[in-house]
Structure formats: structure tokens, C-alpha cells
Design an enzyme around this catalytic site. Structure first.
Site, PDB file in Angstrom:
ATOM      1  N   ASN A  35       0.831  -1.195   0.000  1.00 44.86           N
ATOM      2  CA  ASN A  35       0.000   0.000   0.000  1.00 44.86           C
ATOM      3  C   ASN A  35       0.877   1.260   0.000  1.00 44.86           C
ATOM      4  OD1 ASN A  35      -2.371   1.623   0.265  1.00 44.86           O
ATOM      5  ND2 ASN A  35      -3.349  -0.052   1.380  1.00 44.86           N
ATOM      6  N   LYS A  65       3.968  -7.407  20.983  1.00 47.66           N
ATOM      7  CA  LYS A  65       3.862  -8.575  21.859  1.00 47.66           C
ATOM      8  C   LYS A  65       2.756  -9.472  21.326  1.00 47.66           C
ATOM      9  CE  LYS A  65       5.477  -6.577  26.164  1.00 47.66           C
ATOM     10  NZ  LYS A  65       5.873  -5.291  26.161  1.00 47.66           N
ATOM     11  N   HIS A 119      22.273   2.263  13.742  1.00 46.53           N
ATOM     12  CA  HIS A 119      23.559   2.837  14.136  1.00 46.53           C
ATOM     13  C   HIS A 119      24.022   2.205  15.443  1.00 46.53           C
ATOM     14  CE1 HIS A 119      23.253   6.039  11.124  1.00 46.53           C
ATOM     15  NE2 HIS A 119      21.970   6.026  11.418  1.00 46.53           N
ATOM     16  N   ALA A 129      -1.856  -2.911  13.338  1.00 44.67           N
ATOM     17  CA  ALA A 129      -1.540  -1.526  12.981  1.00 44.67           C
ATOM     18  C   ALA A 129      -0.797  -0.826  14.109  1.00 44.67           C
ATOM     19  CB  ALA A 129      -2.816  -0.770  12.643  1.00 44.67           C
TER      20      ALA A 129
END
Length: 183
Positions: free
Chosen positions: A84, A177, A114, A157
Site C-alpha cells: 500500500n 507482543k 547505528h 496496525a
């Protein structure tokens, strides 16, 4: 490129870094061309995306621009994949998306990070991401470096995935989780 893709720290002062930066500039140019297409023809969009990633994709592939990437050439995509709009794939570490995967809007697949040490923060470390067949990543999911999303897994989401996701489960939250196993 192999050092970069294999998880070895690469610093901006590395003698080979200009080669990486040249490909980052290439990706910027090709991403801009893809995102400036004025068309709803998925074949034209797929062709521009194939040019960006440097390989042909199955005709079942579809995506909705805009799309963002920092490299482009380390993306592998199977059949019947849908991406999407407004997704970002930072693919220097490699991104593999297997067959029948759904990628929601604004998903971020981040293979490069990093080091924690301040003296090395301008360096990068890249680790691959693998999205297994039939997985579904919901809107605004972020997947961090080195993660595998299992077959048929669902990532809710807004989740931030910092650990591998087993097959056949639903995960969500920050950090993601287990919500439930459904297989």
C-alpha cells in the site's frame, strides 16, 4: 556491498562508502520518478518499481505509490504481493517478501541502524528482514533490523516489531507482543 549487507559496521569514512552513496543517489532518483508517475495503471507502476529494485516481478505484484527507499537493490519480492501507499523500505541489509504478503500503508521496513557507542554513531549496521508467505502487516507497522515475520502472521496496525514473530500469531503494540495464536 557484501559487508554492508552482512551486518558488518560500515562507517562514512570507509574507502568503499562512496560506492554505497552512489547507489543511494540512484535510488533517490528512481524513487522520485516512481512517485511522480501520473497514472493508475498498475503495469506502469510495477515497471517503474522493477527499474528501482533492478529486477523483474511477477505480474501479480501491485503497489500504490508513493514509495520510499534508501537503496532499492536489496529488495526481493514473491508473487501476489501488495504494498500500500507511503511505505519506506530501508533495504541495505536486504528485504525478502515471500508470496501472498499484504503490506499496509505507511509500513516501515528498516534494515539499517547505528551503533550505540557515540564514537561510532555515524557508522551503520545492516541486518536483513524476512516477511514469510501470507503474512499481513497492518498500517503504520515498523519492523526493525534482523527480524523475521513468520508465515501467516499478522502484525497489528501501529506495532513496532523488535523480535521475530512466529508463524500463525497476531502481535501488536510497542514493542510488539503476542496478542493471540490463531492457527
Amino acid at each position: 556491498f557484501e559487508r554492508d549487507k552482512s551486518g558488518v559496521m560500515v562507517c562514512i569514512n570507509d574507502p568503499d562508502y562512496p560506492k554505497i552513496f552512489d547507489l543511494i543517489r540512484r535510488a533517490t532518483k528512481k524513487t522520485a520518478a516512481l512517485n511522480n508517475l501520473v497514472t493508475d495503471d498498475f503495469n506502469v507502476i510495477r515497471e517503474a518499481f522493477c527499474d528501482l529494485i533492478g529486477k523483474q516481478l511477477d505480474e501479480s505484484f501491485a503497489m500504490i505509490p508513493p514509495f520510499y527507499t534508501d537503496f532499492g537493490l536489496n529488495i526481493e519480492i514473491g508473487k501476489n504481493v501488495f504494498i500500500n501507499h507511503a511505505c519506506t523500505f530501508m533495504d541495505r541489509g536486504g528485504i525478502t517478501i515471500e508470496d501472498n504478503v499484504l503490506i499496509g500503508p505507511k509500513v516501515n521496513l528498516i534494515t539499517t541502524g547505528h551503533p550505540l557507542e557515540i564514537e561510532n554513531r555515524s557508522c551503520t549496521i545492516s541486518k536483513s528482514i524476512v516477511i514469510k508467505s501470507y503474512a499481513w502487516l497492518g498500517a503504520n507497522v515498523t519492523v526493525m533490523p534482523g527480524i523475521t515475520i513468520g508465515e501467516k502472521a499478522i502484525v497489528a496496525a501501529g506495532a513496532v516489531v523488535t523480535k521475530d514473530v512466529p508463524a500463525g500469531v497476531i502481535v501488536g503494540g510497542v514493542p510488539a507482543k503476542l496478542i493471540k495464536s490463531y492457527l
